[in-house]
Design a protein around this motif. Structure first.
Motif, short mmCIF file in Angstrom:
data_model
loop_
_atom_site.label_atom_id
_atom_site.label_comp_id
_atom_site.label_asym_id
_atom_site.label_seq_id
_atom_site.Cartn_x
_atom_site.Cartn_y
_atom_site.Cartn_z
N ALA A 5 38.47 60.03 40.60
CA ALA A 5 38.96 59.10 39.57
C ALA A 5 38.69 57.67 39.99
N PHE A 6 38.25 56.88 39.03
CA PHE A 6 37.95 55.47 39.30
C PHE A 6 39.25 54.68 39.40
N GLN A 7 39.39 53.89 40.45
CA GLN A 7 40.60 53.09 40.64
C GLN A 7 40.58 51.90 39.67
N LYS A 8 41.64 51.74 38.95
CA LYS A 8 41.73 50.67 37.96
C LYS A 8 41.52 49.32 38.62
N VAL A 9 40.76 48.45 37.95
CA VAL A 9 40.44 47.12 38.49
C VAL A 9 41.25 46.07 37.73
N ALA A 10 41.88 45.18 38.46
CA ALA A 10 42.61 44.06 37.87
C ALA A 10 41.85 42.77 38.14
#
Length: 428
Positions: free
Chosen positions: A4-9
Motif C-alpha cells: 500500500a502506498f503511504q499517503k503523502v501530505a
C-alpha cells in the motif's frame, strides 16, 4: 502483493490554497493589480530559481537569509549552486541588468509570487510564502520614496485596514554608515557581556543588525547605542527631510525609529516598515526602502532604486480579520437536465451562455432533478436553467431563481432558447 502506498501530505510550512480560499486570493490579487496600475507599475516575472551567488552578493553573506534560510542545492546537470529565491529584489535587479531595462528610462515594476525560506513555520511565517514586490528603478529623489509609502496607505484604505502603523528611518550613505559602524562596534565591545550568541557573532561582521535584536536582555544596550541618524551628512538629512515633508503633506502619520535597519544589506537612505499588533510576533506587514548601490553591486551601471515587499499571507490574514470573506459563488448559472437529448442540449446552451459573458456550470452526468438542484444550490449560483423533455420539444429553457437577490418574486418561467442569454443578463 502490492504494498500500500503511504499517503503523502504537504511539506510542513508549504501550504495548499484550497478553492474556497483561492477565490479570496483572486479577489485580493485583483485589488492589488488595480492599485498598482493606478500608479503606473507594470508586471515583471522572474524565475523561482537563481544562481546562489546572486543572493550571497545582493542580500549579504552575513544576513540570516543567506546564512540560515536559503533552499540551496547543486544542479546535477552542471554542478552549479542554485537557490530558490528567498526574496524578489535581487532577481528583479538581475533581470533589469541582463535585459538593459534602464537604457532609455526609469522603470516602475512589480512581481507577485512565491518565495522560499528554510525556517521554523509559524503564523505569518512559512517556508513557502508569497510576496507583492514593487520596485522603482532609476529614480533618485525623495519624491518616489514618499510616493511608495503614500501608495501603500492607499492600499490599506482600500482594504479597510486602520491599525497599520508606519515606522521610518534613514540609513544614510556608505561613508556615514562606516563612521557609525566604528562607533557602534566600540559600544558593543564595551557591552560584550550582555550580547547573546547571535550578537557576539555579528558584532564585527554586521553590527547594525545587532541593534535589531528581540532579546529583552539586550534592549538597554541597544537603546543606548550610537544612533546612525546622528552621523548623517547634509545630503542624507535633506533626502530624509524631503520624504517626511511629502508624507506630512499627504497626512500620513509615522514614527521615527532609529533602530529600524531592515534585514538585508543593500539598503541606504530611506527605510520603512508598516507594522501591526494583530498578527502576533510577526507584526511587519510591509517593509522596504532605498537601495541605490545594488544595481552596480550586481554588475550593472550605477543607478538608484527604491522598493518594498508585502507578505501576502500576513496581509490576507489582517484583511480577513477586518473584513471577513463572503462566500464566492462557483458560477452564476447552473444548468440541470433530464434525459439524453436534454443533456446534449445542455452542453450547447452552456457554451451559448458563456459566449454572452456568463459563468456557467452544466451538471455533469445524470441524476435526479432533486439531486441536481441540491448541487446547484450548493454552487452559489443565482439561477438554475432547467432542460427536460418538454423544454427540448419547445426549444426553450425553464429558469428558476435560487437566491432572493436574483429576481425577487419571480416564479419559474420558460424562455425561448434564442432569448435565454438576454433574459439572464437583464436580470443579473
Amino acid at each position: 502483493m502490492t504494498q500500500a502506498f503511504q499517503k503523502v501530505a504537504a511539506i510542513r510550512g508549504m501550504n495548499d490554497v484550497l478553492p474556497g480560499v483561492g477565490a479570496r486570493w483572486e479577489q485580493f490579487e485583483e485589488i492589488v493589480r488595480e492599485w498598482l496600475h493606478a500608479y503606473g507599475y507594470r508586471n515583471l516575472r522572474t524565475p523561482v530559481l537563481e544562481h546562489t551567488r546572486l543572493f550571497a552578493r545582493g542580500i549579504g553573506e552575513v544576513t540570516d537569509i543567506v546564512e540560515k534560510e536559503m533552499y540551496t542545492f547543486t544542479d546535477a546537470l552542471n554542478g552549479e549552486s542554485l537557490t530558490m529565491r528567498p526574496e524578489m529584489t535581487a532577481g528583479i535587479v538581475r533581470a533589469s541588468i541582463e535585459h538593459n531595462l534602464l537604457y532609455d528610462r526609469p522603470q516602475r515594476v512589480y512581481s507577485l509570487g512565491p518565495v522560499f525560506r528554510h525556517e521554523r513555520p509559524q503564523r505569518g511565517r512559512y517556508r513557502q510564502f508569497h510576496q507583492i514586490d514593487v520596485e522603482a528603478l532609476g529614480f533618485a529623489g525623495p519624491d518616489v520614496d514618499a510616493e511608495l509609502i503614500i501608495m501603500l496607505a492607499r492600499l490599506w484604505k482600500r482594504l479597510g485596514l486602520t491599525d497599520v502603523r508606519l515606522e521610518l528611518n534613514s540609513l544614510g550613505q556608505a561613508e556615514e554608515r562606516a563612521a557609525h559602524r566604528a562607533a557602534l562596534i566600540e559600544h558593543l565591545e564595551k557591552h560584550r557581556d550582555v550580547l547573546d550568541e547571535d550578537g557576539q557573532r555579528r558584532m564585527y561582521s554586521n553590527p547594525l543588525r545587532v541593534l535589531d535584536t528581540k532579546n529583552p536582555a539586550m534592549q538597554a544596550m541597544a537603546d543606548s547605542a550610537p544612533k546612525l541618524f546622528d552621523f548623517l551628512g547634509a545630503e542624507s538629512r535633506a533626502h530624509f527631510d524631503g520624504v517626511c515633508a511629502l508624507l506630512d503633506d499627504a497626512g500620513i502619520s509615522y514614527r521615527l525609529n532609529p533602530r529600524l535597519v531592515r534585514g538585508l544589506d543593500y539598503y541606504n537612505l530611506t527605510v520603512f516598515e508598516w507594522v501591526t499588533d494583530r498578527l502576533g510576533s510577526q507584526g511587519t506587514v510591509c517593509g522596504g526602502g532605498r537601495y541605490d548601490g545594488l544595481i552596480e553591486l550586481l554588475g550593472g551601471k550605477p543607478a538608484p532604486a527604491v522598493g518594498f515587499a508585502i507578505g501576502m499571507e500576513r496581509l490576507l490574514d489582517l484583511w480577513d480579520q477586518t473584513a471577513p470573506a463572503a462566500t464566492v459563488p462557483e458560477c452564476e448559472i447552473y444548468v440541470v437536465h433530464q434525459g439524453d437529448a436534454a443533456q446534449r442540449l445542455a452542453a450547447r446552451v452552456g457554451e451559448t451562455l458563456r459566449d454572452a459573458g456568463l459563468s456557467v456550470i452544466v451538471h455533469a452526468g445524470s441524476a435526479s432533478f432533486k439531486s441536481q438542484f441540491k448541487r446547484a444550490d450548493a454552487s452559489g449560483a443565482r439561477v438554475a436553467v432547467i432542460l427536460g423533455a418538454d423544454e427540448v420539444a419547445a426549444q426553450a429553457a425553464s429558469i428558476k431563481y435560487l437566491r432572493a437577490d436574483g429576481a425577487q418574486g419571480d416564479a419559474q418561467q420558460q424562455v425561448p432558447l434564442a432569448e435565454l442569454a438576454q433574459v439572464l443578463k437583464s436580470k443579473g
